[in-house]
Design a protein around this motif. Structure first.
Motif, short mmCIF file in Angstrom:
data_model
loop_
_atom_site.label_atom_id
_atom_site.label_comp_id
_atom_site.label_asym_id
_atom_site.label_seq_id
_atom_site.Cartn_x
_atom_site.Cartn_y
_atom_site.Cartn_z
N VAL A 32 0.86 -1.18 0.00
CA VAL A 32 0.00 0.00 0.00
C VAL A 32 0.90 1.23 0.00
CG1 VAL A 32 -1.90 1.19 1.15
CG2 VAL A 32 -1.70 -1.31 1.34
N ILE A 33 0.76 2.05 -1.03
CA ILE A 33 1.59 3.25 -1.15
C ILE A 33 0.68 4.47 -1.24
CG2 ILE A 33 3.41 1.92 -2.31
CD1 ILE A 33 2.56 3.32 -4.94
N ASP A 161 3.42 -1.70 9.11
CA ASP A 161 3.12 -0.28 8.99
C ASP A 161 4.43 0.51 8.85
OD1 ASP A 161 1.99 2.19 8.95
OD2 ASP A 161 1.36 2.21 11.04
N GLU A 162 4.83 0.74 7.60
CA GLU A 162 6.06 1.48 7.30
C GLU A 162 7.21 0.99 8.18
OE1 GLU A 162 5.60 5.69 7.04
OE2 GLU A 162 3.67 5.56 6.01
N HIS A 194 7.07 3.09 1.92
CA HIS A 194 7.61 4.09 0.99
C HIS A 194 8.75 3.49 0.18
CE1 HIS A 194 5.19 7.36 2.49
NE2 HIS A 194 5.58 7.13 3.73
N GLU A 195 9.04 2.21 0.39
CA GLU A 195 10.12 1.55 -0.33
C GLU A 195 9.59 1.00 -1.66
OE1 GLU A 195 13.21 1.55 0.60
OE2 GLU A 195 12.91 2.43 2.59
N THR A 232 -1.94 9.21 -9.22
CA THR A 232 -0.88 8.21 -9.13
C THR A 232 0.31 8.63 -9.97
OG1 THR A 232 -2.66 6.56 -9.10
CG2 THR A 232 -0.41 5.73 -9.22
N GLN A 233 0.05 9.12 -11.17
CA GLN A 233 1.12 9.57 -12.06
C GLN A 233 1.93 10.68 -11.41
OE1 GLN A 233 -1.01 10.69 -15.59
NE2 GLN A 233 -1.49 8.57 -16.18
N ALA A 234 1.22 11.64 -10.78
CA ALA A 234 1.91 12.77 -10.14
C ALA A 234 2.74 12.30 -8.96
CB ALA A 234 0.88 13.81 -9.70
N PHE A 235 2.17 11.40 -8.14
CA PHE A 235 2.89 10.90 -6.96
C PHE A 235 4.15 10.16 -7.37
CE2 PHE A 235 3.63 7.39 -3.96
CZ PHE A 235 3.84 8.10 -2.78
N LEU A 236 4.03 9.22 -8.29
CA LEU A 236 5.19 8.44 -8.71
C LEU A 236 6.20 9.31 -9.46
CD1 LEU A 236 3.42 5.15 -9.88
CD2 LEU A 236 4.70 5.54 -7.77
#
Length: 240
Positions: A32-33, A161-162, A194-195, A232-236
């Motif tokens: 989950v990201i 959790d992270e 976040h990995e 999603t595009q903006a985040f990645l």
């Protein structure tokens, strides 16, 4: 194995999760990201009953998860939880951290609990630290102990959790290696992370969350190489 239906969670006027419909199959590694504050950690806490749903339902093995039911602890024991900040008992040795819950909750005798703990410490590469206190461990070692402690309850699935967010960068790899081994062994896992390299390499499915909703999901190849949702595009685009 785990299912949510229209899961919504609010804290007062602030809605953190909105109509989450999710199915997690046995043996799946679901990553989950999403940005901070998107509801990822709250989702995990609802899955294992640490938070109760405001509306909607969570099911485990076809049984509704009711945080007020007498059997909630038995259901929660099916899900191992690993937090950002280890949450080890500082006054106990590593061995005692691993054996406390199996003895008190599962009713194992001392010899059986110790045997299980030693086997798990060997699995995470920390057999030589069995009698050390958490204060004498590095962050990566503490997190590996936390994973072993969760596994000591022999859960059906593991929630992370992270688990590397509080670690120095050079210690991240040793924790991810243990998690990668679990995935190869068929452990069902839900990993908030976040990995992105781990999610791409180990995940069987990836969810992207933002503002309490699942905006996109797919295989790692689909989500990382060909994201469809503009958010999603903006985040990645910012992190890859």
């Amino acid at each position: 194995m785990i299912r949510t239906w229209q899961l919504t969670k609010a804290f007062g006027e602030h809605t953190v999760l909105r109509d989450i419909n999710l199915e997690i199959r046995q043996g799946e590694v679901l990553c989950v990201i999403g940005p901070s504050g998107s509801g990822k950690s709250t989702l995990l806490r609802c899955l294992n009953g640490l938070e109760s749903a405001t509306t909607g339902e969570v099911e485990l093995d076809g049984e509704r998860l009711d945080t007020h039911a007498p059997g909630i602890n038995a259901m929660r024991a099916k899900l191992g939880m690993v937090f950002q900040h280890f949450n080890l008992f500082p006054h106990l040795t590593v061995l005692q951290n691993l054996t406390l819950a199996p003895r008190q909750v599962l009713g194992l005798d001392e010899a059986t609990a110790d045997q299980r703990a030693y086997k798990l410490l060997e699995k995470v590469g920390l057999l030589d630290k069995a009698h050390a206190r958490p204060e004498n461990l590095s962050g990566g070692q503490k997190q590996r102990v936390a994973i072993a402690r969760a596994l000591a309850m022999e859960p059906e699935a593991m929630l992370f959790d992270e688990p590397t967010s509080a670690l120095d960068p050079e210690l991240v790899g040793e924790v991810l290696a243990v998690m990668e081994d679990l995935g190869r062994e068929g452990m069902t896992m839900v990993v908030v992370t976040h990995e992105m390299g781990f999610a791409r390499r180990v995940g069987t499915r990836v969810l992207f969350m933002d503002q309490g909703r699942i905006l996109e999901e797919g295989t790692p190849e689909q989500l990382f190489d060909d994201p469809r949702h503009p958010r999603t595009q903006a985040f990645l685009g910012q992190i890859l």
